[in-house]
Design a protein around this motif. Structure first.
Motif, PDB file in Angstrom:
ATOM      1  N   SER A 194       0.831  -1.212   0.000  1.00  0.00           N
ATOM      2  CA  SER A 194       0.000   0.000   0.000  1.00  0.00           C
ATOM      3  C   SER A 194       0.858   1.252   0.000  1.00  0.00           C
ATOM      4  O   SER A 194       0.548   2.248  -0.664  1.00  0.00           O
ATOM      5  CB  SER A 194      -0.914   0.003   1.232  1.00  0.00           C
ATOM      6  N   LEU A 195       1.966   1.190   0.748  1.00  0.00           N
ATOM      7  CA  LEU A 195       2.796   2.376   0.901  1.00  0.00           C
ATOM      8  C   LEU A 195       3.454   2.778  -0.406  1.00  0.00           C
ATOM      9  O   LEU A 195       3.488   3.969  -0.766  1.00  0.00           O
ATOM     10  CB  LEU A 195       3.862   2.138   1.972  1.00  0.00           C
ATOM     11  N   VAL A 769      -8.268   9.201  -6.367  1.00  0.00           N
ATOM     12  CA  VAL A 769      -7.235   9.792  -7.200  1.00  0.00           C
ATOM     13  C   VAL A 769      -7.875  10.596  -8.328  1.00  0.00           C
ATOM     14  O   VAL A 769      -9.062  10.456  -8.630  1.00  0.00           O
ATOM     15  CB  VAL A 769      -6.307   8.713  -7.788  1.00  0.00           C
ATOM     16  N   GLU A 770      -7.077  11.450  -8.952  1.00  0.00           N
ATOM     17  CA  GLU A 770      -7.566  12.311 -10.015  1.00  0.00           C
ATOM     18  C   GLU A 770      -7.733  11.546 -11.322  1.00  0.00           C
ATOM     19  O   GLU A 770      -7.200  10.456 -11.505  1.00  0.00           O
ATOM     20  CB  GLU A 770      -6.617  13.490 -10.232  1.00  0.00           C
ATOM     21  N   ALA A 771      -8.434  12.185 -12.253  1.00  0.00           N
ATOM     22  CA  ALA A 771      -8.675  11.579 -13.566  1.00  0.00           C
ATOM     23  C   ALA A 771      -7.363  11.212 -14.249  1.00  0.00           C
ATOM     24  O   ALA A 771      -7.242  10.142 -14.864  1.00  0.00           O
ATOM     25  CB  ALA A 771      -9.476  12.551 -14.440  1.00  0.00           C
ATOM     26  N   GLU A 772      -6.359  12.096 -14.128  1.00  0.00           N
ATOM     27  CA  GLU A 772      -5.087  11.845 -14.800  1.00  0.00           C
ATOM     28  C   GLU A 772      -4.415  10.577 -14.272  1.00  0.00           C
ATOM     29  O   GLU A 772      -3.787   9.836 -15.033  1.00  0.00           O
ATOM     30  CB  GLU A 772      -4.141  13.038 -14.598  1.00  0.00           C
ATOM     31  N   LEU A 898      -3.568  -3.774 -10.164  1.00  0.00           N
ATOM     32  CA  LEU A 898      -3.799  -3.553  -8.733  1.00  0.00           C
ATOM     33  C   LEU A 898      -2.556  -3.750  -7.885  1.00  0.00           C
ATOM     34  O   LEU A 898      -2.616  -3.610  -6.665  1.00  0.00           O
ATOM     35  CB  LEU A 898      -4.908  -4.496  -8.238  1.00  0.00           C
ATOM     36  N   SER A 899      -1.457  -4.082  -8.503  1.00  0.00           N
ATOM     37  CA  SER A 899      -0.184  -4.283  -7.793  1.00  0.00           C
ATOM     38  C   SER A 899      -0.278  -5.395  -6.750  1.00  0.00           C
ATOM     39  O   SER A 899       0.390  -5.352  -5.711  1.00  0.00           O
ATOM     40  CB  SER A 899       0.271  -2.972  -7.120  1.00  0.00           C
ATOM     41  N   ARG A 900      -1.115  -6.369  -6.991  1.00  0.00           N
ATOM     42  CA  ARG A 900      -1.227  -7.507  -6.079  1.00  0.00           C
ATOM     43  C   ARG A 900      -1.727  -8.712  -6.855  1.00  0.00           C
ATOM     44  O   ARG A 900      -2.179  -8.595  -8.003  1.00  0.00           O
ATOM     45  CB  ARG A 900      -2.187  -7.189  -4.929  1.00  0.00           C
ATOM     46  N   ASN A 930     -12.598  -0.102  -6.589  1.00  0.00           N
ATOM     47  CA  ASN A 930     -12.130   1.035  -5.800  1.00  0.00           C
ATOM     48  C   ASN A 930     -10.615   1.066  -5.685  1.00  0.00           C
ATOM     49  O   ASN A 930     -10.023   2.135  -5.454  1.00  0.00           O
ATOM     50  CB  ASN A 930     -12.759   0.998  -4.405  1.00  0.00           C
ATOM     51  N   GLU A 931      -9.973  -0.068  -5.825  1.00  0.00           N
ATOM     52  CA  GLU A 931      -8.516  -0.100  -5.724  1.00  0.00           C
ATOM     53  C   GLU A 931      -7.858   0.732  -6.817  1.00  0.00           C
ATOM     54  O   GLU A 931      -6.753   1.256  -6.633  1.00  0.00           O
ATOM     55  CB  GLU A 931      -8.018  -1.540  -5.794  1.00  0.00           C
ATOM     56  N   ILE A 932      -8.515   0.848  -7.949  1.00  0.00           N
ATOM     57  CA  ILE A 932      -8.006   1.692  -9.033  1.00  0.00           C
ATOM     58  C   ILE A 932      -8.220   3.154  -8.697  1.00  0.00           C
ATOM     59  O   ILE A 932      -7.350   4.003  -8.943  1.00  0.00           O
ATOM     60  CB  ILE A 932      -8.717   1.351 -10.363  1.00  0.00           C
TER      61      ILE A 932
END
Length: 936
Positions: A194-195, A769-772, A898-900, A930-932
């Protein structure tokens, strides 16, 4: 009006009014030339007519008339009620004379008797003497916390317990004190997976790759502190750091590549300012220098930085029209856009609220507002060649290209005259000649010129034809086409749609011509003609582009005896000389090639503002340019010690340079506070002051005021000798190295009960997070992301007619696979994808983006052309990298997005879906999690 009433009139006067009138009848009346006694003659008038609404107990419109100092200051209008010795400048005299019926005083009664008006007028003319109050001064003062000097507070001792061992910083000391007072503590540290995702997105706006994630997890098992420190330092040095933080800055100043008006025209080459911001953050340019260059970069070798001043929307001259009042109003509106930009971004104060009257909440007067507009009176929305320092790569490349142009001009000079096409203008070069006047005779019936310039071999860029040099213009037709386009426009120094237009009958004896008479003999060697240079420099992507016709004309020079001598002509230059000198064509072709190259690689006309001669600045009553009042000198707000020691005669560049020094000095307590709070907002999701662009009384109070001041003091005077003053990277590093940033975002019942919004930071606050970030991370996952830094924006829009609207043509093809920062930023245009994720319209200041949840977001992440195309590429990559084994490919999709790796039930569900449909649909499903969309 007589002080005595007839019997018939008297019976209609109410009893109380009769008593008061009788008193007034027997007041001593001053004769002209006699000394006026305030107590005996003026005070009774004020008590009877004024003090009920403007006295000690009540001050309507902020005006108080029982104190001389407050009279001199005036009310909310910002105009002094009384100017001793100058009744014509005193607003009180104006309102009691009913000059403006809307502001007539008293408001509900008849006009004051002439005798009383005369007494008040003569009292002001005599110095407005009020015994006992002659030394009193009313100045703007405030005890508001944000307007006080920054004082570094003592760092509190850490007394509260921390749930797990970790290094604690000064930031943690302040936060833990507040948490302890509330009976709270930090949460557990975030897990390494997560970090790294959190810090990577915060610092660069791009999620980490699976390989980077696994490497960090493994390094953390050995030495978590060293692994995290090295990760942060690597991300701070990434070229994508500047892109991420530039995006935040561009939001605040409303930067876009169209003007936002009805025509919403493109701003040509505005992107070079965006690249300046990216480069500044990557180089860790000291923030005070960063601010100074954006205000006065033309005198600091950073001319592209002044794009900051013209970042807001504006209405172009063509839309404004030709009505003088409309032109004045549009100019005032453009100045207000500059005030909003400077006020919101650097000062964190709503300066624009003082445009029509004194600020309702903060000690900023209407004089302060117009004094600040005086600082920027030389700025106009438009394009110019940016000023670059000697070591700037564009300047160096430009100098090399100019040497080649000069070489070819030497060839052409041997053959006589020649004409160069610079797109915005055509320029005729010829043998130098000294004369007192020239005449340009056109060989066609229709001519349109916004400017006709004349240059000599000396002082290369000085226009000898400009009216400021005393050059007189005349010709045929004087009034232009149908009397609406006068010839005086050809040497007024203004480019654009305000042109001289001539239309003569084909068989007419007299063809259009322009005559220029110099104030003294001048040596000339070039003339330059343009028909709408502003459009060429400022806009682009029109299906009917403005262009300069290839006019045929002859130039005559006046001889000493007053007769005309033909000197040069386009037909001879472009036709006859080509026959006589075959070397001309290849030389001219080389010049044209170099001109094209110069526009791409060297200094180019860019939408970073153009400079004009400053006008005298007046306070505008109620914000109207039709009501100019007192002159004001260029200055910052008085409450912050903004006196720059300048007069109306100061040149524009000096005004802005002095203001830039002041706004970054210790005299202004806001600059450092506002920036560190803005950095905190983007690191933690909410500022210590949540109204990040309003530090005034109407803004929010700081959650941790002492922490904010410690950070502001350390920003300017860092306690760590390794950190440079005003270092943005050093300040961000402090924040992300804190234990507060590195804790888990998981909810805890006791924290939610006492601080549901997580403003005390008992956990890392989850945020979308933002759209970008969503778009760029998708491109990275598919392996499609073009990481090229800087350059022209990629296009997703059409070419259009002037007053048509922009349309999205294609927003998903390979030509768009750069970071979203480089997508053309168009006002009032839905990009049909990421506008749904609260991507700003750039019409208003976006110091923090709203967070909405709408069905369109899910639909776009499932069914848009972009997501469908990228999902297929992600699926293809996963299959390729997993040996075409479906189960392994699904696991790879989880890693890429998702990095997992998936849980067992997730894997089973996705395997079933992929078998029945396709792997790309699994990717589209993962993109809707939501992870994205949220930081872990």
């Amino acid at each position: 009006m007589s002080m005595f009433l007839s019997t018939s009139d008297w019976k209609h006067v109410p009893m109380l009014r009769r008593v008061l009138l009788l008193c007034l009848m027997f007041l001593p009346q001053a004769l002209p030339g006699e000394e006026i006694d305030f107590e005996e003659q003026i005070l009774p008038i004020l008590e009877e007519r004024c003090l009920y609404c403007h006295g000690e107990d009540e001050q309507e419109s902020g005006l108080r008339l029982d104190l001389r100092a407050r009279m001199l200051r005036g009310g909310d209008s910002g105009l002094p009620a009384v100017v001793p010795g100058k009744p014509d400048k005193s607003y009180l005299v104006e309102v009691i004379n009913h000059v403006d019926e809307d502001m007539a005083m008293p408001p509900d009664d008849d006009k004051l008797p002439a005798e009383e008006i005369d007494l008040l007028t003569r009292w002001i003319e005599a110095g407005a003497v009020i015994p006992g109050q002659m030394e009193d001064i009313a100045s703007e003062q405030s005890d508001h916390w944000a307007f006080q000097s920054v004082v570094r507070p003592e760092v509190p001792e850490i007394k509260g317990a921390v749930t797990a061992p970790r290094p604690l910083t000064v930031i943690d000391a302040f936060l833990l004190r507040s948490l302890t007072e509330q009976g709270l503590s930090y949460s557990e540290p975030a897990d390494p997976r997560s970090l790294i995702r959190r810090v990577s997105i915060v610092l660069t706006g791009i999620a980490p790759t699976p390989e980077q994630t696994e490497a960090f997890i493994e390094a953390s098992k050995i030495d978590s502190e060293q692994a995290y420190t090295e990760l942060v330092d690597r991300l701070l040095q990434s070229p994508h750091f500047g892109e991420r933080w530039a995006q935040h800055w561009l939001d605040v100043i409303r930067w876009a590549e169209t003007n936002g008006s009805e025509a919403n025209l493109y701003r040509k080459n505005a992107w070079i300012y965006r690249d300046y911001v990216v480069r500044s953050f990557n180089e860790d340019k000291p923030y005070d220098v960063f601010v100074q260059e954006q205000i006065a970069g033309d005198s600091m070798g950073a001319g592209e930085a002044t794009g900051f001043l013209v970042a807001g929307p504006h209405v172009p001259a063509a839309t404004v029209g030709r009505e003088p009042a409309a032109i004045r109003q549009a100019r005032a509106d453009r100045m207000d856009e500059i005030m909003q930009t400077v006020g919101a971004s650097v000062m964190g104060v709503t300066i624009g609220c003082a445009r029509c009257h004194n600020h309702k909440f903060d000690p900023i007067t209407i004089q302060d507002y117009y004094s600040m507009t005086g600082v920027f009176q030389d700025v106009e929305f438009g394009s110019r060649y940016p000023e670059f320092a000697a070591d700037h790569p564009r300047r160096q490349r430009g100098e090399a290209i100019w040497k080649e142009i000069a070489k070819q001009r030497g060839v052409l000079r041997q053959a006589g005259s020649w004409e160069e096409n610079w797109g915005a203008f055509r320029e005729m070069h010829f043998k130098p000649i000294t004369t007192t006047a020239i005449r340009v005779r056109f060989k066609m019936a229709n001519v349109g010129l916004d400017e006709l310039e004349v240059f000599g071999p000396e002082n290369y860029g000085e226009n000898l034809a400009h009216k400021r040099r005393g050059t007189k213009v005349s010709g045929f037709p004087e009034d232009g086409f149908e009397g609406r386009n006068p010839i005086r426009r050809v040497n007024d120094g203004e480019y654009g749609t305000m042109t001289w237009r001539a239309k003569a009958e084909k068989d007419a004896d007299k063809q259009p011509y322009v005559r220029l008479d110099f104030e003294q003999p001048e040596t000339i060697s070039r003339i330059r003609l343009s028909s709408n240079r502003e459009y060429y420099f400022d806009t682009d992507y029109l299906d009917k582009k403005p262009y300069l016709p290839r006019y045929e004309y002859d130039v005559d020079i006046m001889k000493s005896d007053g007769s005309w001598q033909p000197w040069v002509g386009t037909w001879h230059t472009n036709t006859q000389l080509d026959k006589d000198h075959p070397e001309r064509k290849p030389a001219l072709k080389k010049i044209q090639n170099q001109i094209d190259l110069l526009s791409e690689e060297g200094p180019r006309p860019s939408f970073v503002g153009r400079f004009i001669r400053p006008d005298v600045t007046h306070v505008l009553l109620r914000g109207s340019p039709e009501n100019p009042r007192d002159e004001v000198d260029p200055a910052g707000p008085a409450i912050f010690g903004g006196d720059l020691g300048l007069t109306q005669q100061a040149p524009g560049s000096k005004r802005r340079a002095e203001f830039a020094q002041w706004i970054t000095s210790d005299e202004n307590p806001l600059t450092a506070r506002v920036m560190v709070n803005r950095l905190w907002h983007h690191v933690f999701g909410a500022g210590i002051v949540t109204t990040t662009s309003d530090f005034g009384k109407a803004g929010a109070a700081p959650t941790h005021p002492e922490l904010l001041d410690w950070l502001a003091a350390d920003f300017v005077h860092p306690t760590d000798s390794a950190d440079a003053a005003w270092s943005t990277k050093a300040m961000i590093r402090q924040m992300v190295m804190s234990a507060a940033f590195r804790q888990s975002s998981a909810p805890r019942p006791e924290g939610l009960a006492k601080d549901a919004g997580s403003s005390l930071l008992w956990r890392f606050p989850p945020k979308r997070v933002e759209a970008e970030v969503i778009r760029d991370s998708i491109l990275q996952a598919s392996g499609s992301l073009d990481r090229t830094i800087g350059g022209r924006s990629y296009r997703i829009h059409n070419e259009k007619k002037t007053y048509a609207q922009w349309e999205v043509v294609k927003n998903y093809g390979p030509e768009t696979w750069r970071r979203m920062l480089y997508q053309e930023r168009m006002r009032r245009v839905d990009d049909q994808m990421f506008t749904a994720f609260d991507f700003p319209d750039c019409g208003q200041v976006r110091d923090k983006r709203p967070v909405s949840t709408t069905p369109l977001q899910a639909l776009n992440l499932m069914n848009s052309d972009f997501v469908i195309a990228q999902s297929e590429l992600i699926a293809e990559r996963a299959e390729r990298e997993s040996g075409d084994e479906l189960k392994s490919a699904i696991i790879r999709c989880f890693e890429l997005l998702l990095s997992r790796q998936p849980e067992t039930d997730e894997l089973d569900a996705c395997l079933e879906m992929a078998t029945q449909t396709s792997l790309s649909l699994v990717c589209r499903t993962l993109l809707n999690t939501n992870e994205i969309a949220f930081l872990p």
